[in-house]
Write a protein that holds these residues in place. Structure first.
Motif, PDB file in Angstrom:
ATOM      1  N   LEU A 199      23.288  26.833 -29.888  1.00 22.69           N
ATOM      2  CA  LEU A 199      22.640  25.983 -28.884  1.00 22.69           C
ATOM      3  C   LEU A 199      22.370  24.584 -29.427  1.00 22.69           C
ATOM      4  CD1 LEU A 199      20.113  28.557 -27.369  1.00 22.69           C
ATOM      5  CD2 LEU A 199      22.136  27.609 -26.252  1.00 22.69           C
ATOM      6  N   ASP A 200      21.985  24.506 -30.683  1.00 25.94           N
ATOM      7  CA  ASP A 200      21.753  23.193 -31.292  1.00 25.94           C
ATOM      8  C   ASP A 200      23.044  22.370 -31.299  1.00 25.94           C
ATOM      9  OD1 ASP A 200      19.118  23.810 -31.717  1.00 25.94           O
ATOM     10  OD2 ASP A 200      19.394  24.413 -33.810  1.00 25.94           O
ATOM     11  N   PHE A 201      24.165  23.041 -31.558  1.00 28.68           N
ATOM     12  CA  PHE A 201      25.456  22.345 -31.545  1.00 28.68           C
ATOM     13  C   PHE A 201      25.809  21.888 -30.129  1.00 28.68           C
ATOM     14  CE2 PHE A 201      30.053  22.439 -30.892  1.00 28.68           C
ATOM     15  CZ  PHE A 201      30.503  21.610 -31.900  1.00 28.68           C
ATOM     16  N   LEU A 202      25.608  22.775 -29.150  1.00 27.66           N
ATOM     17  CA  LEU A 202      25.967  22.459 -27.767  1.00 27.66           C
ATOM     18  C   LEU A 202      25.077  21.373 -27.170  1.00 27.66           C
ATOM     19  CD1 LEU A 202      26.609  26.078 -26.437  1.00 27.66           C
ATOM     20  CD2 LEU A 202      28.327  24.306 -26.883  1.00 27.66           C
ATOM     21  N   ALA A 203      23.908  21.180 -27.730  1.00 30.51           N
ATOM     22  CA  ALA A 203      23.030  20.116 -27.248  1.00 30.51           C
ATOM     23  C   ALA A 203      23.601  18.742 -27.588  1.00 30.51           C
ATOM     24  CB  ALA A 203      21.639  20.269 -27.846  1.00 30.51           C
ATOM     25  N   LYS A 204      24.518  18.711 -28.563  1.00 28.93           N
ATOM     26  CA  LYS A 204      25.101  17.436 -28.999  1.00 28.93           C
ATOM     27  C   LYS A 204      26.584  17.317 -28.647  1.00 28.93           C
ATOM     28  CE  LYS A 204      22.011  17.567 -33.008  1.00 28.93           C
ATOM     29  NZ  LYS A 204      21.937  17.643 -34.485  1.00 28.93           N
ATOM     30  N   GLU A 205      27.275  18.431 -28.580  1.00 27.77           N
ATOM     31  CA  GLU A 205      28.714  18.418 -28.357  1.00 27.77           C
ATOM     32  C   GLU A 205      29.069  19.240 -27.110  1.00 27.77           C
ATOM     33  OE1 GLU A 205      30.819  16.732 -30.177  1.00 27.77           O
ATOM     34  OE2 GLU A 205      29.417  16.114 -31.763  1.00 27.77           O
ATOM     35  N   ARG A 206      30.117  18.818 -26.393  1.00 27.81           N
ATOM     36  CA  ARG A 206      30.562  19.541 -25.222  1.00 27.81           C
ATOM     37  C   ARG A 206      31.795  20.370 -25.553  1.00 27.81           C
ATOM     38  NH1 ARG A 206      34.093  20.026 -21.411  1.00 27.81           N
ATOM     39  NH2 ARG A 206      33.476  20.545 -19.270  1.00 27.81           N
ATOM     40  N   VAL A 207      31.805  21.616 -25.070  1.00 32.43           N
ATOM     41  CA  VAL A 207      32.981  22.469 -25.209  1.00 32.43           C
ATOM     42  C   VAL A 207      33.289  23.073 -23.845  1.00 32.43           C
ATOM     43  CG1 VAL A 207      32.437  23.022 -27.615  1.00 32.43           C
ATOM     44  CG2 VAL A 207      31.650  24.538 -25.787  1.00 32.43           C
ATOM     45  N   ASP A 208      34.487  23.617 -23.722  1.00 30.05           N
ATOM     46  CA  ASP A 208      34.894  24.220 -22.450  1.00 30.05           C
ATOM     47  C   ASP A 208      34.487  25.685 -22.346  1.00 30.05           C
ATOM     48  OD1 ASP A 208      36.468  21.917 -21.413  1.00 30.05           O
ATOM     49  OD2 ASP A 208      37.684  22.320 -23.195  1.00 30.05           O
ATOM     50  N   VAL A 209      34.541  26.390 -23.488  1.00 29.36           N
ATOM     51  CA  VAL A 209      34.312  27.838 -23.477  1.00 29.36           C
ATOM     52  C   VAL A 209      33.417  28.227 -24.645  1.00 29.36           C
ATOM     53  CG1 VAL A 209      35.403  30.116 -23.376  1.00 29.36           C
ATOM     54  CG2 VAL A 209      36.659  28.103 -22.568  1.00 29.36           C
ATOM     55  N   VAL A 210      32.525  29.199 -24.368  1.00 27.36           N
ATOM     56  CA  VAL A 210      31.719  29.793 -25.431  1.00 27.36           C
ATOM     57  C   VAL A 210      31.968  31.302 -25.431  1.00 27.36           C
ATOM     58  CG1 VAL A 210      29.397  30.264 -26.292  1.00 27.36           C
ATOM     59  CG2 VAL A 210      29.920  28.037 -25.273  1.00 27.36           C
ATOM     60  N   PHE A 211      32.451  31.803 -26.572  1.00 26.01           N
ATOM     61  CA  PHE A 211      32.587  33.249 -26.746  1.00 26.01           C
ATOM     62  C   PHE A 211      31.287  33.727 -27.388  1.00 26.01           C
ATOM     63  CE2 PHE A 211      36.915  31.790 -26.404  1.00 26.01           C
ATOM     64  CZ  PHE A 211      37.537  32.775 -25.667  1.00 26.01           C
ATOM     65  N   LEU A 212      30.558  34.552 -26.647  1.00 23.15           N
ATOM     66  CA  LEU A 212      29.175  34.839 -26.992  1.00 23.15           C
ATOM     67  C   LEU A 212      28.934  36.343 -27.156  1.00 23.15           C
ATOM     68  CD1 LEU A 212      26.312  33.585 -27.270  1.00 23.15           C
ATOM     69  CD2 LEU A 212      26.103  33.763 -24.786  1.00 23.15           C
ATOM     70  N   ASP A 213      28.493  36.722 -28.355  1.00 22.62           N
ATOM     71  CA  ASP A 213      28.172  38.135 -28.604  1.00 22.62           C
ATOM     72  C   ASP A 213      26.886  38.497 -27.868  1.00 22.62           C
ATOM     73  OD1 ASP A 213      28.218  40.679 -29.675  1.00 22.62           O
ATOM     74  OD2 ASP A 213      27.110  40.078 -31.475  1.00 22.62           O
ATOM     75  N   ILE A 214      26.837  39.685 -27.265  1.00 25.65           N
ATOM     76  CA  ILE A 214      25.640  40.097 -26.536  1.00 25.65           C
ATOM     77  C   ILE A 214      24.542  40.567 -27.493  1.00 25.65           C
ATOM     78  CG2 ILE A 214      24.705  41.817 -24.940  1.00 25.65           C
ATOM     79  CD1 ILE A 214      27.295  41.785 -23.451  1.00 25.65           C
ATOM     80  N   GLY A 215      24.916  41.432 -28.431  1.00 26.26           N
ATOM     81  CA  GLY A 215      23.898  42.037 -29.286  1.00 26.26           C
ATOM     82  C   GLY A 215      23.668  41.258 -30.558  1.00 26.26           C
ATOM     83  N   MET A 216      22.747  40.294 -30.510  1.00 24.83           N
ATOM     84  CA  MET A 216      22.384  39.514 -31.687  1.00 24.83           C
ATOM     85  C   MET A 216      20.869  39.554 -31.875  1.00 24.83           C
ATOM     86  SD  MET A 216      24.819  36.109 -31.470  1.00 24.83           S
ATOM     87  CE  MET A 216      24.179  35.619 -29.863  1.00 24.83           C
ATOM     88  N   PRO A 217      20.396  39.443 -33.114  1.00 23.94           N
ATOM     89  CA  PRO A 217      18.953  39.445 -33.356  1.00 23.94           C
ATOM     90  C   PRO A 217      18.302  38.146 -32.879  1.00 23.94           C
ATOM     91  CG  PRO A 217      20.148  39.016 -35.386  1.00 23.94           C
ATOM     92  CD  PRO A 217      21.182  39.357 -34.360  1.00 23.94           C
ATOM     93  N   GLU A 218      16.995  38.167 -32.754  1.00 25.46           N
ATOM     94  CA  GLU A 218      16.174  37.021 -32.354  1.00 25.46           C
ATOM     95  C   GLU A 218      16.425  36.629 -30.897  1.00 25.46           C
ATOM     96  OE1 GLU A 218      16.440  33.787 -35.074  1.00 25.46           O
ATOM     97  OE2 GLU A 218      15.993  35.032 -36.822  1.00 25.46           O
ATOM     98  N   MET A 219      17.619  36.150 -30.572  1.00 31.08           N
ATOM     99  CA  MET A 219      17.965  35.803 -29.191  1.00 31.08           C
ATOM    100  C   MET A 219      19.318  36.425 -28.861  1.00 31.08           C
ATOM    101  SD  MET A 219      18.671  32.079 -27.413  1.00 31.08           S
ATOM    102  CE  MET A 219      17.130  31.383 -27.959  1.00 31.08           C
ATOM    103  N   ASN A 220      19.344  37.335 -27.879  1.00 31.20           N
ATOM    104  CA  ASN A 220      20.616  37.967 -27.555  1.00 31.20           C
ATOM    105  C   ASN A 220      21.487  37.043 -26.712  1.00 31.20           C
ATOM    106  OD1 ASN A 220      19.910  38.230 -24.802  1.00 31.20           O
ATOM    107  ND2 ASN A 220      19.019  40.248 -25.136  1.00 31.20           N
ATOM    108  N   GLY A 221      22.721  37.483 -26.492  1.00 31.35           N
ATOM    109  CA  GLY A 221      23.677  36.640 -25.780  1.00 31.35           C
ATOM    110  C   GLY A 221      23.314  36.363 -24.340  1.00 31.35           C
ATOM    111  N   LEU A 222      22.672  37.338 -23.671  1.00 33.79           N
ATOM    112  CA  LEU A 222      22.296  37.140 -22.275  1.00 33.79           C
ATOM    113  C   LEU A 222      21.284  36.011 -22.135  1.00 33.79           C
ATOM    114  CD1 LEU A 222      21.965  40.893 -21.290  1.00 33.79           C
ATOM    115  CD2 LEU A 222      23.787  39.334 -20.608  1.00 33.79           C
ATOM    116  N   GLU A 223      20.302  35.998 -23.026  1.00 35.84           N
ATOM    117  CA  GLU A 223      19.298  34.928 -22.973  1.00 35.84           C
ATOM    118  C   GLU A 223      19.917  33.593 -23.373  1.00 35.84           C
ATOM    119  OE1 GLU A 223      14.808  33.939 -24.680  1.00 35.84           O
ATOM    120  OE2 GLU A 223      15.831  35.793 -25.259  1.00 35.84           O
TER     121      GLU A 223
END
Length: 386
Positions: free
Chosen positions: A39-63
């Motif tokens: 998210l910190d990267f996306l706040a500065k740079e624009r991309v077309d696609v994000v491949f996002l894992d659902i099951g991650m610690p602290e903040m999951n992919g859905l959030e």
């Protein structure tokens, strides 16, 4: 097309990056092991696609997806999950695009095909063409989506009688839409939503259901070209209804009258049929009960005001027809009984006064075990003494 990968498993990152480079249509910019870093990267740079894992610690992919959409709603999100059953339950196959681990080149190729097709459809040239076609059709097609909330929640693609009705994928997505519309324009925290709608499941499962329902609502808004938005900010959601026309808003706007007059009585008569039943009556949402009682009181007042106007203008028969229907909804309402007796008196119908009072008295005694209020009995005595 530019993409980033967010996955807390380093081997999975490298595998997906290798497949993307092999396909050649998407260029991985960078890989991140936490949602926050991505998210910190996306706040500065624009991309077309994000491949996002659902099951991650602290903040999951859905959030994390919610925050990504807030940063840039045009960013396409592809979820990565190791659990097929979880994906099917959470997204019901058609709600979102997802890829199962371990990712295969064939499955990833199909996903990229869809992404590429979607980007062509949303290109500036195509968008401009669509805008021209839309502007030319403005005068021909003025239909807007409609929402019914009295008695049962139903949303239609247009106001036409034969319009398509939306079929909700789950009862909870329907309730979430109802709850957010109930609070339309106001921010509602994620904690309140979980407490009101998913208090009977774990927080983790509740969050999964919440995000799934959010995506189903957004999909509806997009597919039906609705101008409304479901926004997310600071762990809160807000529904902006846009061009959605609802019976409850029309009813409440009509209830702004001060008194019934010759100028507004016809408009007020048109409002009465909107009330097909109590607000969200058949769903039995506890959070809607207070508003349902308020709207029911306004409806009773509206019908009685119109009946009173009819009585004063020599339309006793019409007044009695309205009051008879109203009494079927409110069989124990003393004020309805009193007005019915007064209308009968203006029509010189003593037998009707006797019938109305004794029938009402019997209903109260048999079903509630008490007598009419003194005011009702006193009015009966005054009217029959004449």
């Amino acid at each position: 097309m530019k993409a980033i990968v967010i996955d807390d498993e380093k081997p999975a990152q490298l595998h997906l990056e290798r497949l993307l480079r092999s396909d050649g249509r998407i260029t991985p910019v960078q890989c991140f092991s936490t949602a926050r870093a991505g998210l910190d990267f996306l706040a500065k740079e624009r991309v077309d696609v994000v491949f996002l894992d659902i099951g991650m610690p602290e903040m999951n992919g859905l959030e994390a997806a919610e925050y990504i959409q807030q940063l840039d709603s045009s960013t396409r999100i592809i979820f990565i999950t190791a659990y097929a059953d979880h994906a099917v339950e959470a997204f019901e196959l058609q709600a979102l695009d997802y890829v199962l681990k371990p990712v295969s080149s064939a499955r990833l190729g199909k996903t990229i095909d869809r992404i590429a097709a979607g980007m062509i459809a949303s290109s500036p040239q195509v968008a401009a063409t669509a805008e021209v076609l839309e502007s030319e059709a403005v005068e021909l097609d003025t239909r807007v989506p409609g929402l019914l909330t009295f008695k049962h929640l139903d949303i239609y693609k247009s106001l036409d009688q034969e319009a398509q009705k939306h079929k909700w994928r789950t009862a909870k997505s329907q309730e979430l839409f109802a709850f957010l519309f109930h609070h339309r324009g106001d921010w509602v925290s994620k904690e309140i939503l979980l407490d009101k709608l998913w208090a009977d499941v774990s927080q983790e499962k509740g969050l999964t259901h919440l995000h799934t329902s959010v995506y189903q609502i957004r999909k509806l808004l997009k597919e039906w070209n609705m101008t409304g938005k479901l926004e997310y900010n600071m762990n809160r959601y807000r529904l902006l209804s846009g061009n959605l026309v609802s019976d409850v808003e029309q009813f409440e706007q009509g209830m702004a009258y001060a008194t019934v007059t010759s100028d507004n009585v016809d408009q007020l008569r048109d409002i009465v049929p909107l009330y097909r039943g109590d607000y969200l009556e058949e769903h039995d949402y506890r959070w809607a009960q207070a508003k349902a009682r308020d709207l029911r009181g306004k409806y009773v007042g509206l019908v009685m005001d119109i009946a009173e106007w009819d009585m004063q203008h020599g339309r006793g028969k019409e007044a009695m027809e309205q009051l008879n229907e109203l009494q079927e909804r409110e069989p124990y309402a003393e004020e309805i009984c009193r007005l019915m007796m007064r209308v009968s008196a203006t029509m010189g119908d003593q037998q009707a006064i006797l019938r109305i009072y004794h029938s009402f008295t019997l209903t109260l005694l048999e079903e509630l075990g008490h007598q009419p209020e003194p005011e009702t009995s006193r009015l009966y005595g005054d009217l029959t003494a004449k």
